[in-house]
Design a protein around this motif. Structure first.
Motif, mmCIF file in Angstrom:
data_model
loop_
_atom_site.group_PDB
_atom_site.id
_atom_site.type_symbol
_atom_site.label_atom_id
_atom_site.label_comp_id
_atom_site.label_asym_id
_atom_site.label_seq_id
_atom_site.Cartn_x
_atom_site.Cartn_y
_atom_site.Cartn_z
ATOM 1 N N ASN A 97 -4.102 12.836 7.613
ATOM 2 C CA ASN A 97 -3.386 12.046 6.623
ATOM 3 C C ASN A 97 -3.619 12.596 5.234
ATOM 4 O OD1 ASN A 97 -2.735 10.272 8.681
ATOM 5 N ND2 ASN A 97 -4.542 9.038 8.316
ATOM 6 N N TYR B 33 5.379 5.609 6.619
ATOM 7 C CA TYR B 33 3.988 5.193 6.412
ATOM 8 C C TYR B 33 3.932 3.919 5.575
ATOM 9 C CZ TYR B 33 3.869 10.285 7.027
ATOM 10 O OH TYR B 33 4.084 11.562 7.466
ATOM 11 N N TYR B 35 1.053 2.077 3.043
ATOM 12 C CA TYR B 35 -0.227 2.132 2.354
ATOM 13 C C TYR B 35 -0.462 0.819 1.625
ATOM 14 C CZ TYR B 35 -0.451 7.271 2.857
ATOM 15 O OH TYR B 35 -0.515 8.549 3.331
ATOM 16 N N GLN B 37 -2.701 -0.671 -1.764
ATOM 17 C CA GLN B 37 -3.432 -0.277 -2.958
ATOM 18 C C GLN B 37 -3.970 -1.515 -3.646
ATOM 19 O OE1 GLN B 37 -1.255 1.774 -6.123
ATOM 20 N NE2 GLN B 37 -3.048 3.048 -6.495
ATOM 21 N N LEU B 43 -4.982 4.779 -2.502
ATOM 22 C CA LEU B 43 -4.152 4.223 -1.436
ATOM 23 C C LEU B 43 -4.877 4.317 -0.098
ATOM 24 C CD1 LEU B 43 -2.164 5.121 -3.761
ATOM 25 C CD2 LEU B 43 -0.462 5.441 -1.972
ATOM 26 N N ARG B 44 -4.734 3.284 0.706
ATOM 27 C CA ARG B 44 -5.315 3.304 2.039
ATOM 28 C C ARG B 44 -4.209 3.136 3.079
ATOM 29 N NH1 ARG B 44 -9.894 -1.091 2.106
ATOM 30 N NH2 ARG B 44 -8.446 -2.192 0.729
ATOM 31 N N LEU B 45 -4.271 3.935 4.121
ATOM 32 C CA LEU B 45 -3.223 3.955 5.121
ATOM 33 C C LEU B 45 -3.359 2.787 6.091
ATOM 34 C CD1 LEU B 45 -0.802 5.621 6.249
ATOM 35 C CD2 LEU B 45 -2.451 6.790 7.714
ATOM 36 N N TYR B 48 1.325 4.190 10.482
ATOM 37 C CA TYR B 48 2.307 5.233 10.318
ATOM 38 C C TYR B 48 3.095 5.423 11.610
ATOM 39 C CZ TYR B 48 -1.117 8.336 12.608
ATOM 40 O OH TYR B 48 -2.014 8.905 13.480
#
Lengths: 110, 118
Positions: A97, B33, B35, B37, B43-45, B48
């Motif tokens: 990622n 995706y 994310y 914040q 940013l955190r996933l 996806y």
């Protein structure tokens, strides 16, 4: 965890070059360096990326050291609209990622 | 014009309610995706999807769900199980999973949805 280290904030005078450093000492051979920026309350915007060679596009230049352990994003003539958080990201070309750290908050001042 | 559209831009929710955030793209991108914040953070996933009818958990998937029934759409549901849902949510897309695999790695982001739980 982000694999990069960036200063928390930087200031730059309008019209001058903004040089944003990034350390990525654990970068591996197949990992690219990416730069994105995020203007307040908007989605991040891609700027540039590179592997080994220096790169330039209409937005910026990316200078990667020979050992690839650090890089610098250069905005040649900063404007007030370049005020944003700039993220330096390393990512494998084959997988992984894009991991965004906290980035550098660049403030361009008149 | 091609791009990614997120809606709503602002959303308020009471505790215990599920809410769905919309993300639509007309870039013909395979991968999409989500994310999250938080203020002053990166940013955190969350989730996806590399192809229609398939998706994978990201780093913080708990309390969220997604679907990918159409190539152009990737809605995110914030469920009541998400303990701290107040955040800025960003949707992105990329060509042929290049955000995760071979390719330029360029992600195209929407303008974001700001969720506040009252």
């Amino acid at each position: 965890d982000a694999k990069t280290t960036q200063p928390t904030s930087m200031d730059c005078a309008e019209g001058r070059a903004a040089n944003l450093p990034c350390n990525h000492s654990t970068i591996s051979g197949n990992e690219y360096v990416y730069w994105y920026r995020q203007i307040h309350s908007q989605g991040p915007q891609y700027i540039i990326h590179g592997l080994k060679n220096n790169e330039t596009n209409e937005m910026a230049s990316l200078i990667i050291t020979e050992d690839r352990k650090s890089s610098t994003l250069i905005l040649p003539h900063a404007t007030l609209r370049d005020t944003a958080v700039y993220y330096c990201i390393v990512r494998s070309g084959s997988q992984g990622n894009l991991i965004f750290g906290k980035g550098t908050k660049l403030s361009v001042k008149p | 014009d091609g791009g990614i559209t997120q809606s709503p831009k602002y959303l308020f929710r009471k505790e215990g309610q599920n809410v769905t955030l919309s993300c639509e793209q007309n870039l013909n991108h395979d991968a999409m995706y989500w994310y999250r914040q938080d203020p002053g953070q990166g940013l955190r996933l969350i989730y996806y999807s590399q192809i229609v009818n398939d998706f994978q958990k990201g780093d913080i998937a708990e309390g969220y769900s997604v679907s990918r029934e159409k190539k152009e759409s990737f809605p995110l549901t914030v469920t009541s199980a998400q303990k701290n849902p107040t955040a800025f949510y960003l949707c992105a897309s990329s060509t042929s999973a290049s955000g995760l695999g071979v390719g330029t790695g360029e992600l195209f982001f929407g303008e974001g949805s700001r969720l506040t739980v009252l």
